[in-house]
Design a protein around this motif. Structure first.
Motif, PDB file in Angstrom:
ATOM      1  N   GLU A   1      -6.460  14.154 -10.380  1.00 33.20           N
ATOM      2  CA  GLU A   1      -5.447  15.213 -10.205  1.00 33.20           C
ATOM      3  C   GLU A   1      -5.322  15.616  -8.742  1.00 33.20           C
ATOM      4  OE1 GLU A   1      -6.617  18.389 -12.785  1.00 33.20           O
ATOM      5  OE2 GLU A   1      -6.080  17.299 -14.610  1.00 33.20           O
ATOM      6  N   ASP A   2      -6.455  15.748  -8.061  1.00 29.22           N
ATOM      7  CA  ASP A   2      -6.438  16.100  -6.641  1.00 29.22           C
ATOM      8  C   ASP A   2      -5.749  15.017  -5.815  1.00 29.22           C
ATOM      9  OD1 ASP A   2      -7.749  18.426  -7.257  1.00 29.22           O
ATOM     10  OD2 ASP A   2      -9.709  17.767  -6.517  1.00 29.22           O
ATOM     11  N   ASN A   3      -6.006  13.740  -6.142  1.00 31.71           N
ATOM     12  CA  ASN A   3      -5.366  12.631  -5.435  1.00 31.71           C
ATOM     13  C   ASN A   3      -3.865  12.629  -5.677  1.00 31.71           C
ATOM     14  OD1 ASN A   3      -7.744  11.739  -4.319  1.00 31.71           O
ATOM     15  ND2 ASN A   3      -8.128  10.213  -5.910  1.00 31.71           N
ATOM     16  N   THR A   4      -3.453  12.928  -6.910  1.00 32.17           N
ATOM     17  CA  THR A   4      -2.026  12.977  -7.241  1.00 32.17           C
ATOM     18  C   THR A   4      -1.345  14.087  -6.451  1.00 32.17           C
ATOM     19  OG1 THR A   4      -2.509  12.174  -9.458  1.00 32.17           O
ATOM     20  CG2 THR A   4      -0.365  13.213  -9.129  1.00 32.17           C
TER      21      THR A   4
ATOM     22  N   PRO B   1       2.862  15.575  -1.733  1.00 31.55           N
ATOM     23  CA  PRO B   1       3.320  16.145  -0.462  1.00 31.55           C
ATOM     24  C   PRO B   1       3.471  15.089   0.625  1.00 31.55           C
ATOM     25  CG  PRO B   1       1.567  17.512  -1.377  1.00 31.55           C
ATOM     26  CD  PRO B   1       1.663  16.267  -2.209  1.00 31.55           C
ATOM     27  N   ALA B   2       2.614  14.094   0.640  1.00 37.00           N
ATOM     28  CA  ALA B   2       2.715  13.045   1.650  1.00 37.00           C
ATOM     29  C   ALA B   2       4.008  12.253   1.467  1.00 37.00           C
ATOM     30  CB  ALA B   2       1.506  12.112   1.566  1.00 37.00           C
TER      31      ALA B   2
END
Length: 141
Positions: free
Chosen positions: A122-125, A130-131
Motif C-alpha cells: 500500500e505504501d509503495n502504491t 504522486p510520482a
C-alpha cells in the motif's frame, strides 16, 4: 596470578547469578504453594517449600542441559521449539499443549508478515501515484 583472580571473579559472578535464580525459583514456588494452600486448605511447611524449590531448580537445570544437547545434536547453536517438543515427548498433555501453542505462534507470525507485506504494498502504491502525477505534469502543456 591475575588470571586466577579474573577466573575467581567470573566464578563468583556465576555463583551469584545462580543464587539469584534459586531465590527467584524459591519465591515463585512459595507463592504457588500459598495459592494452593488457600484453595485446598492444606498449608505447606517451609521445609516442604524448600524441597519443592530445590527439586524444581534441579529439574530446570536438567531441562536446560537436555535442550542444549538436542540442539547440538542437530548441529544448531540455537534451541528451538522442536527441541522443546522433544523434551516434552514423555508427557502427552504437555506435548499437546506445546504443539498447540507453537501452531498458534506460527499462525500469528504468518498473519503479522502478511499485514506487513500488505502495508508495504500500500505504501509503495501511494508513493507511485504522486510520482506518476508529477511526471504527467512535466510532460503536459
Amino acid at each position: 596470578m591475575e588470571e586466577e583472580e579474573e577466573g575467581g571473579g567470573e566464578e563468583q559472578q556465576q555463583f551469584s547469578y545462580r543464587q539469584r535464580l534459586k531465590a527467584a525459583v524459591h519465591y515463585t514456588v512459595g507463592c504457588l504453594c500459598e495459592e494452593v494452600a488457600s484453595d485446598r486448605g492444606m498449608p505447606f511447611s517451609k521445609p516442604a517449600i524448600a524441597a519443592v524449590s530445590e527439586l524444581t531448580f534441579r529439574q530446570c537445570e536438567t531441562f536446560a542441559k537436555d535442550l542444549e544437547m538436542f540442539a547440538r545434536h542437530a548441529k544448531r547453536s540455537t534451541i528451538n521449539t522442536e527441541d522443546v517438543k522433544l523434551l516434552a515427548r514423555r508427557s502427552n498433555s504437555l506435548l499437546k499443549y506445546i504443539t498447540e501453542k507453537t501452531e498458534e505462534l506460527a499462525q500469528f507470525n504468518t498473519e503479522q508478515k502478511a499485514k506487513k507485506k500488505q502495508k508495504l504494498e500500500e505504501d509503495n502504491t501511494r508513493a507511485v501515484v504522486p510520482a506518476e502525477a508529477a511526471a504527467a505534469r512535466k510532460d503536459g502543456p
